[in-house]
Scaffold this motif. Structure first.
Motif, mmCIF file in Angstrom:
data_model
loop_
_atom_site.group_PDB
_atom_site.id
_atom_site.type_symbol
_atom_site.label_atom_id
_atom_site.label_comp_id
_atom_site.label_asym_id
_atom_site.label_seq_id
_atom_site.Cartn_x
_atom_site.Cartn_y
_atom_site.Cartn_z
ATOM 1 N N HIS A 144 -1.658 4.393 2.497
ATOM 2 C CA HIS A 144 -2.358 3.608 3.530
ATOM 3 C C HIS A 144 -1.481 3.335 4.769
ATOM 4 O O HIS A 144 -1.966 3.352 5.902
ATOM 5 C CB HIS A 144 -2.833 2.290 2.911
ATOM 6 C CG HIS A 144 -3.652 1.454 3.841
ATOM 7 N ND1 HIS A 144 -4.934 1.780 4.216
ATOM 8 C CD2 HIS A 144 -3.362 0.292 4.490
ATOM 9 C CE1 HIS A 144 -5.399 0.856 5.044
ATOM 10 N NE2 HIS A 144 -4.456 -0.054 5.240
ATOM 11 N N HIS A 148 -2.041 4.410 8.695
ATOM 12 C CA HIS A 148 -1.932 3.570 9.901
ATOM 13 C C HIS A 148 -1.027 4.252 10.939
ATOM 14 O O HIS A 148 -1.304 4.237 12.132
ATOM 15 C CB HIS A 148 -1.373 2.190 9.550
ATOM 16 C CG HIS A 148 -2.431 1.189 9.155
ATOM 17 N ND1 HIS A 148 -3.474 0.848 9.985
ATOM 18 C CD2 HIS A 148 -2.620 0.466 8.025
ATOM 19 C CE1 HIS A 148 -4.250 -0.054 9.388
ATOM 20 N NE2 HIS A 148 -3.749 -0.293 8.185
ATOM 21 N N SER A 170 0.085 -5.278 9.545
ATOM 22 C CA SER A 170 -1.300 -5.451 9.104
ATOM 23 C C SER A 170 -1.408 -6.711 8.260
ATOM 24 O O SER A 170 -0.474 -7.522 8.200
ATOM 25 C CB SER A 170 -1.735 -4.227 8.302
ATOM 26 O OG SER A 170 -1.058 -4.203 7.071
ATOM 27 N N ASP A 368 -8.421 -1.286 9.599
ATOM 28 C CA ASP A 368 -8.669 -0.211 8.626
ATOM 29 C C ASP A 368 -9.864 0.676 8.994
ATOM 30 O O ASP A 368 -10.935 0.178 9.333
ATOM 31 C CB ASP A 368 -8.890 -0.824 7.237
ATOM 32 C CG ASP A 368 -7.598 -1.369 6.660
ATOM 33 O OD1 ASP A 368 -6.530 -1.103 7.250
ATOM 34 O OD2 ASP A 368 -7.656 -2.042 5.621
HETATM 35 ZN ZN ZN Z 1 -4.583 -1.466 6.757
#
Ligand code: ZN
Ligand code: KG4
Length: 401
Positions: A144, A148, A170, A368
């Motif tokens: 993840h 990003h 985040s 996201d």
């Molecule tokens: Zn995220």
């Protein structure tokens, strides 16, 4: 190469289709189903609720992402007799027709496998496996945080020069990452307690501003005019809007670890410092929380909190960029949607790092989304870094390597 991206690591169910060629990635569709309204009443994400919502939303979201680019999911299966006459990518990806009439198929599925909420991740990963099995497509497993970072590669025509330093901020992570190439990541520092987004969320709760805290604090802070900042030149006059008529007079919050030599961060003390200031604030004690004066003061606290967080983030990013003599500085993650942070970091890079490029994603690619997952997937697929569906696993604590 056309990639279907799937993202379900937290509370956004997202699917996207991107087309990559050389260094350029174009987003063909980008669908995000947010659960913010559902989690708002709890003041944060409830994992069990998030997973149930993902189960309900995942197929409609993927369907919409495919249909939007002219791909009919029901036709996305290799025909046993036709397959030997079809071009390779159509055999593997089925068929579709874009607006321009060009036949289009999917070459691979990229899915977030971690880090994140385990039950949420499972929904995306099991769906990706099922689709890959049915459509005979390869899968690319994506971290993840890496996704990003790749939000900054969306739509670029020119090559991004390495080494690069990336500030990833985040709700779950705050990291400074050194990127020496497409699969060469090194974590220079990270938060020792709360992530920057988490700090915004908790501070907003203390200020009674609701969830998610980042946008709420930013909106409140924008009502407040900050005193001039000689170190940011022109920026000090524009950073929080000239229309604001409340002047921020609070100057009491710490800049945690700003003097520390490491590239680590710590935000939980800042939240406690805010709580301490709020509890003993003489205006609140004298006039109460319903007073007009206190409402104005909330804006001031929000502005000062936002400034404290962004001061530390900018300072450490610049130090890391100078130490590692990077050619590119990137900002990414949900907190990268924060205007003060965006302006300040851009300004500081211009002032202090001659010749370096500063990149930040468009706002819709900060929080996201699956376009960033598919984009990271494209760069891995180029290196044929696929995972057979039988071996694909979620890992809620997956590390960036
Ligand atoms: Zn995220
Ligand atoms: O990247 P993201 O969508 O999810 C995670 O991977 O965690 O980031 C969500 C976080 C939340 O904590 C939210 O408050 C924060 O990003 N955020 C912001 C802003 N927009 C979202 N923080 C500060 N300013 C914003 N404008």
């Amino acid at each position: 190469m056309t990639i279907l991206g799937i993202e379900t690591s937290c509370d956004e169910t997202a699917a996207a289709v991107i087309e990559g060629q050389g260094n350029q990635v174009g987003v063909l569709s980008n669908i995000v189903s947010s659960q913010i309204e559902i989690h708002k009443k709890y003041g944060g994400v409830v994992p069990e609720v998030a997973a149930r919502e993902h189960v309900v939303n995942i197929l409609p979201v993927i369907n919409e992402a495919l249909v939007k680019v002219g791909i009919t999911p029901s036709r996305l299966k290799p025909h046993p007799t036709l397959s030997k006459f079809l071009p390779r990518r159509m055999i593997r990806g089925g068929e579709g027709r874009s607006k321009s009439g060009v036949r289009r198929g999917i070459d691979a599925i990229a899915v977030t496998v971690g880090p994140g909420l385990i039950t949420s991740l499972l929904v995306g990963v099991e769906t990706a496996k099922t689709l890959a099995y049915a459509w005979k497509l390869p899968i690319v497993a994506i971290n993840h945080i890496e996704a990003h970072i790749y939000a900054n590669f969306i739509g670029r025509q020119q090559k991004i020069n390495f080494p690069a330093v990336i500030l990833t901020v985040s709700g779950g992570h705050t990291m400074l990452v050194l990127m020496k190439g497409h699969d060469k990541f090194k974590i220079l520092g990270e938060t020792r307690d709360d992530a920057a987004g988490e700090a915004f969320d908790k501070a907003a709760q203390l200020l009674g501003l609701g969830y998610p805290g980042g946008p709420a604090i930013a909106a409140e802070a924008a009502k407040c005019r900050m005193s001039p900042r000689p170190d940011f030149g022109e920026l000090s006059r524009t950073e929080l809007g000239t229309k604001a008529n409340v002047e921020c007079r609070i100057n009491k919050l710490p800049r945690p670890m700003i003097k520390d030599k490491s590239f680590d961060f710590s935000f939980s003390g800042l939240k406690t410092a805010l709580l301490y200031e709020l509890t003993k604030d003489p205006l609140r004690l004298a006039e109460g929380e319903a007073s007009k004066g206190w409402k104005r003061k909330i804006s001031q606290y929000a502005a000062e909190f936002q400034r404290a967080v962004s001061d530390v983030l900018v300072d450490k990013t610049i130090k890391a960029a100078l130490k590692y003599r990077v050619k590119t500085i990137m900002l990414t993650g949900g907190v990268a949607a924060n205007q003060e942070l965006r302006f300040k970091l851009e300004q500081k890079v211009k002032q202090e790092i001659a010749g370096a490029k500063f990149l930040m994603p468009e706002l819709k690619y900060c929080t996201d989304n699956a376009a960033m997952v598919a984009t990271a997937g494209y760069w891995r697929a180029k290196r044929k870094d696929f995972t057979p569906w039988q071996k694909l696993k979620v890992n809620s604590n997956l590390e960036l390597k």
